[in-house]
Design a protein around this motif. Structure first.
Motif, PDB file in Angstrom:
ATOM      1  N   SER A  53     -36.699   0.884  27.778  1.00  0.00           N
ATOM      2  CA  SER A  53     -36.538   1.886  28.814  1.00  0.00           C
ATOM      3  C   SER A  53     -37.915   2.218  29.376  1.00  0.00           C
ATOM      4  O   SER A  53     -38.850   2.497  28.625  1.00  0.00           O
ATOM      5  CB  SER A  53     -35.890   3.148  28.243  1.00  0.00           C
ATOM      6  N   ALA A  54     -38.015   2.203  30.700  1.00  0.00           N
ATOM      7  CA  ALA A  54     -39.290   2.515  31.348  1.00  0.00           C
ATOM      8  C   ALA A  54     -39.776   3.892  30.906  1.00  0.00           C
ATOM      9  O   ALA A  54     -39.041   4.876  30.988  1.00  0.00           O
ATOM     10  CB  ALA A  54     -39.132   2.460  32.862  1.00  0.00           C
ATOM     11  N   MET A  55     -41.001   3.943  30.429  1.00  0.00           N
ATOM     12  CA  MET A  55     -41.633   5.190  29.963  1.00  0.00           C
ATOM     13  C   MET A  55     -40.802   5.875  28.872  1.00  0.00           C
ATOM     14  O   MET A  55     -40.894   7.086  28.695  1.00  0.00           O
ATOM     15  CB  MET A  55     -41.871   6.151  31.130  1.00  0.00           C
ATOM     16  N   THR A  56     -40.003   5.126  28.164  1.00  0.00           N
ATOM     17  CA  THR A  56     -39.116   5.618  27.092  1.00  0.00           C
ATOM     18  C   THR A  56     -38.313   6.849  27.511  1.00  0.00           C
ATOM     19  O   THR A  56     -38.128   7.775  26.741  1.00  0.00           O
ATOM     20  CB  THR A  56     -39.894   5.904  25.782  1.00  0.00           C
ATOM     21  N   LEU A  57     -37.796   6.799  28.738  1.00  0.00           N
ATOM     22  CA  LEU A  57     -37.011   7.930  29.256  1.00  0.00           C
ATOM     23  C   LEU A  57     -35.572   7.932  28.735  1.00  0.00           C
ATOM     24  O   LEU A  57     -34.978   8.991  28.596  1.00  0.00           O
ATOM     25  CB  LEU A  57     -36.996   7.904  30.784  1.00  0.00           C
ATOM     26  N   PRO A  62     -32.488   7.147  30.205  1.00  0.00           N
ATOM     27  CA  PRO A  62     -31.682   7.952  31.117  1.00  0.00           C
ATOM     28  C   PRO A  62     -30.183   7.638  31.108  1.00  0.00           C
ATOM     29  O   PRO A  62     -29.459   8.129  31.964  1.00  0.00           O
ATOM     30  CB  PRO A  62     -32.278   7.601  32.478  1.00  0.00           C
ATOM     31  N   LEU A  63     -29.734   6.828  30.169  1.00  0.00           N
ATOM     32  CA  LEU A  63     -28.312   6.476  30.131  1.00  0.00           C
ATOM     33  C   LEU A  63     -27.565   7.355  29.137  1.00  0.00           C
ATOM     34  O   LEU A  63     -28.128   7.809  28.142  1.00  0.00           O
ATOM     35  CB  LEU A  63     -28.126   5.014  29.718  1.00  0.00           C
ATOM     36  N   ARG A  64     -26.277   7.534  29.404  1.00  0.00           N
ATOM     37  CA  ARG A  64     -25.355   8.157  28.465  1.00  0.00           C
ATOM     38  C   ARG A  64     -24.170   7.216  28.334  1.00  0.00           C
ATOM     39  O   ARG A  64     -23.780   6.558  29.312  1.00  0.00           O
ATOM     40  CB  ARG A  64     -24.884   9.535  28.964  1.00  0.00           C
ATOM     41  N   ILE A  65     -23.601   7.169  27.141  1.00  0.00           N
ATOM     42  CA  ILE A  65     -22.466   6.266  26.894  1.00  0.00           C
ATOM     43  C   ILE A  65     -21.286   7.090  26.390  1.00  0.00           C
ATOM     44  O   ILE A  65     -21.423   7.914  25.480  1.00  0.00           O
ATOM     45  CB  ILE A  65     -22.816   5.174  25.871  1.00  0.00           C
ATOM     46  N   TYR A  88     -35.248   2.135  37.972  1.00  0.00           N
ATOM     47  CA  TYR A  88     -35.506   2.051  36.546  1.00  0.00           C
ATOM     48  C   TYR A  88     -34.245   2.361  35.736  1.00  0.00           C
ATOM     49  O   TYR A  88     -34.029   1.788  34.671  1.00  0.00           O
ATOM     50  CB  TYR A  88     -36.673   2.959  36.167  1.00  0.00           C
ATOM     51  N   VAL A  89     -33.427   3.261  36.249  1.00  0.00           N
ATOM     52  CA  VAL A  89     -32.141   3.540  35.589  1.00  0.00           C
ATOM     53  C   VAL A  89     -31.296   2.270  35.597  1.00  0.00           C
ATOM     54  O   VAL A  89     -30.687   1.903  34.582  1.00  0.00           O
ATOM     55  CB  VAL A  89     -31.397   4.704  36.291  1.00  0.00           C
ATOM     56  N   ILE A 111     -28.763   9.196  34.530  1.00  0.00           N
ATOM     57  CA  ILE A 111     -29.319  10.451  35.023  1.00  0.00           C
ATOM     58  C   ILE A 111     -30.528  10.097  35.880  1.00  0.00           C
ATOM     59  O   ILE A 111     -31.643   9.899  35.381  1.00  0.00           O
ATOM     60  CB  ILE A 111     -29.706  11.390  33.866  1.00  0.00           C
ATOM     61  N   TYR A 112     -30.289   9.984  37.177  1.00  0.00           N
ATOM     62  CA  TYR A 112     -31.344   9.591  38.105  1.00  0.00           C
ATOM     63  C   TYR A 112     -32.497  10.591  38.127  1.00  0.00           C
ATOM     64  O   TYR A 112     -33.666  10.200  38.218  1.00  0.00           O
ATOM     65  CB  TYR A 112     -30.781   9.415  39.514  1.00  0.00           C
ATOM     66  N   ALA A 113     -32.206  11.873  38.059  1.00  0.00           N
ATOM     67  CA  ALA A 113     -33.253  12.894  38.152  1.00  0.00           C
ATOM     68  C   ALA A 113     -34.294  12.740  37.052  1.00  0.00           C
ATOM     69  O   ALA A 113     -35.478  13.013  37.266  1.00  0.00           O
ATOM     70  CB  ALA A 113     -32.630  14.289  38.107  1.00  0.00           C
ATOM     71  N   LEU A 114     -33.871  12.278  35.897  1.00  0.00           N
ATOM     72  CA  LEU A 114     -34.799  12.066  34.788  1.00  0.00           C
ATOM     73  C   LEU A 114     -35.851  11.031  35.161  1.00  0.00           C
ATOM     74  O   LEU A 114     -37.045  11.246  34.939  1.00  0.00           O
ATOM     75  CB  LEU A 114     -33.998  11.617  33.562  1.00  0.00           C
TER      76      LEU A 114
END
Length: 177
Positions: free
Chosen positions: A39-43, A45-48, A121-122, A106-109
């Motif tokens: 994950s880019a910058m270890t963000l 941003p996904l939920r499952i 990146y998401v 979560i695009y805002a993240l």
């Protein structure tokens, strides 16, 4: 031998198989919190979410996956695969698979860090996690396919998703015919 699989037998999944699929998608692999998918910058941003119809030891329903605790939080009970199917322009794998994984982003993240290009990146994270599910399914002798054509707002409303989460992928999983 990874392939998109769109037809499944009536056999359900085991809880162990489901757990392995979820771990492969986004599981935590280190004390620092790194995961199975980059994950880019270890963000991360996904939920499952799990839309379970036939999983041994798990009631039919919708669950939110917590990759850190390796738990499922029950959100709604009952077999809702038919309702999801109606949101997918009638794509049969969603109706026949014992489990459907729903990925949201979560695009805002990502946009906080990367600005307007954060959504890119998401999507990269989604590709990594989705491919991990494909490969894990293959190793478990299961099949899956990515469903990206569906009515996102209908899915958001049906599952009362948080406003910041955008439904991105559905991945039905089952035993190939």
């Amino acid at each position: 031998s990874r392939r998109s699989v769109r037809e499944y037998t009536d056999q359900g999944l085991t809880l162990e198989e489901l757990g392995q699929l979820l771990w492969s998608a986004y599981g935590v692999t280190s004390p620092e919190g790194y995961r199975t998918a980059p994950s880019a910058m270890t963000l991360y941003p996904l939920r499952i979410y799990v839309i379970a119809g036939s999983v041994e030891g798990l009631r039919a329903g919708v669950y939110r996956h917590d990759p850190v605790g390796r738990t499922l939080e029950a959100l709604e009970m009952g077999d809702l695969r038919e309702e999801v199917y109606r949101c997918t322009f009638d794509q049969k794998p969603v109706r026949s698979a014992p489990v459907v994984l729903l990925f949201t982003g979560i695009y805002a993240l990502a946009e906080k860090v990367f600005g307007p290009s954060g959504s890119e990146y998401v999507h990269m994270d989604l590709g990594h996690a989705g491919q991990n599910v494909h490969l894990q399914a293959e190793s478990l002798k299961l099949g899956t396919v990515v469903i990206a054509a569906f009515r996102r707002e209908a899915v958001r409303e049906k599952f009362d998703l948080p406003a910041e989460e955008t439904p991105l992928y559905l991945m039905p999983v089952g035993h190939p015919c």
